[in-house]
Design a protein around this motif. Structure first.
Motif, PDB file in Angstrom:
ATOM      1  N   ARG A  54      53.369  29.012  -9.978  1.00 64.42           N
ATOM      2  CA  ARG A  54      52.741  29.748  -8.880  1.00 64.42           C
ATOM      3  C   ARG A  54      53.744  30.721  -8.252  1.00 64.42           C
ATOM      4  NH1 ARG A  54      47.736  30.422  -6.009  1.00 64.42           N
ATOM      5  NH2 ARG A  54      48.459  32.292  -4.981  1.00 64.42           N
ATOM      6  N   LYS A  55      54.979  30.211  -8.035  1.00 65.30           N
ATOM      7  CA  LYS A  55      56.034  31.055  -7.454  1.00 65.30           C
ATOM      8  C   LYS A  55      56.294  32.266  -8.332  1.00 65.30           C
ATOM      9  CE  LYS A  55      58.825  27.667  -5.054  1.00 65.30           C
ATOM     10  NZ  LYS A  55      60.024  26.841  -5.283  1.00 65.30           N
ATOM     11  N   SER A 109      53.422  39.386  -8.825  1.00 66.65           N
ATOM     12  CA  SER A 109      52.406  40.236  -8.218  1.00 66.65           C
ATOM     13  C   SER A 109      52.964  41.013  -7.029  1.00 66.65           C
ATOM     14  CB  SER A 109      51.170  39.426  -7.819  1.00 66.65           C
ATOM     15  OG  SER A 109      51.455  38.613  -6.720  1.00 66.65           O
ATOM     16  N   GLU A 149      54.295  33.651 -10.472  1.00 69.31           N
ATOM     17  CA  GLU A 149      53.162  34.571 -10.425  1.00 69.31           C
ATOM     18  C   GLU A 149      53.155  35.378  -9.130  1.00 69.31           C
ATOM     19  OE1 GLU A 149      50.229  31.855 -13.191  1.00 69.31           O
ATOM     20  OE2 GLU A 149      49.667  32.227 -11.106  1.00 69.31           O
ATOM     21  N   ASP A 150      53.485  34.704  -8.013  1.00 69.25           N
ATOM     22  CA  ASP A 150      53.532  35.406  -6.727  1.00 69.25           C
ATOM     23  C   ASP A 150      54.609  36.484  -6.746  1.00 69.25           C
ATOM     24  OD1 ASP A 150      51.481  33.932  -5.767  1.00 69.25           O
ATOM     25  OD2 ASP A 150      52.690  32.626  -4.478  1.00 69.25           O
TER      26      ASP A 150
END
Ligand SMILES: [Zn+2]
Length: 121
Positions: A48-49, A55, A51-52
């Motif tokens: 998740r990190k 983005s 991907e954040d």
């Protein structure tokens, strides 16, 4: 309710084990424990990190009030077909934009036939 046919279940399990190996008949929870669950959740957080962070690096441009990744916006400058207002032109559309100033669909609908008849628009 019908009683379970244990004989049938046993034969089924045997057949599955024969075809896919013993492990296929085991309950998956047998191979899962709290440590593995923790590790898995940790991996999810890491993912998740990443991907954040990714983005956040990606640039966005506002198009009709919607933020769109600049990667999705084609580089040719053709954002929209002037004939049908189709947005999000693909590579094929772009080629037709250069040549006919409309998207592929509009080309097929409005130009292709006439061209074959020898009439220019
Ligand atoms: Zn069009």
């Amino acid at each position: 309710m019908k009683e379970k046919d244990w004989d049938y279940i046993a034969r089924l399990e045997k057949a599955i084990a024969k075809k896919y190996g013993d492990v296929a008949t085991h309950n998956p929870s047998r191979y899962w424990d709290e440590d593995k669950e923790k590790e898995y959740l940790e991996q999810l957080k890491e993912q998740r990190k990443k991907e954040d962070a990714h983005s956040a690096k990606t640039e966005h441009k506002e198009v009709d009030g919607i933020l769109v990744s600049t990667k999705l916006i084609n580089k040719s400058g053709f954002d929209v077909c002037p004939v049908c207002s189709k947005y999000g032109l693909n590579v094929k559309d772009e080629i037709y934009m250069y040549k006919y100033t409309c998207c592929f669909t509009c080309y097929v609908k409005n130009i292709e036939g006439r061209e074959k008849n020898g009439n220019n628009i």
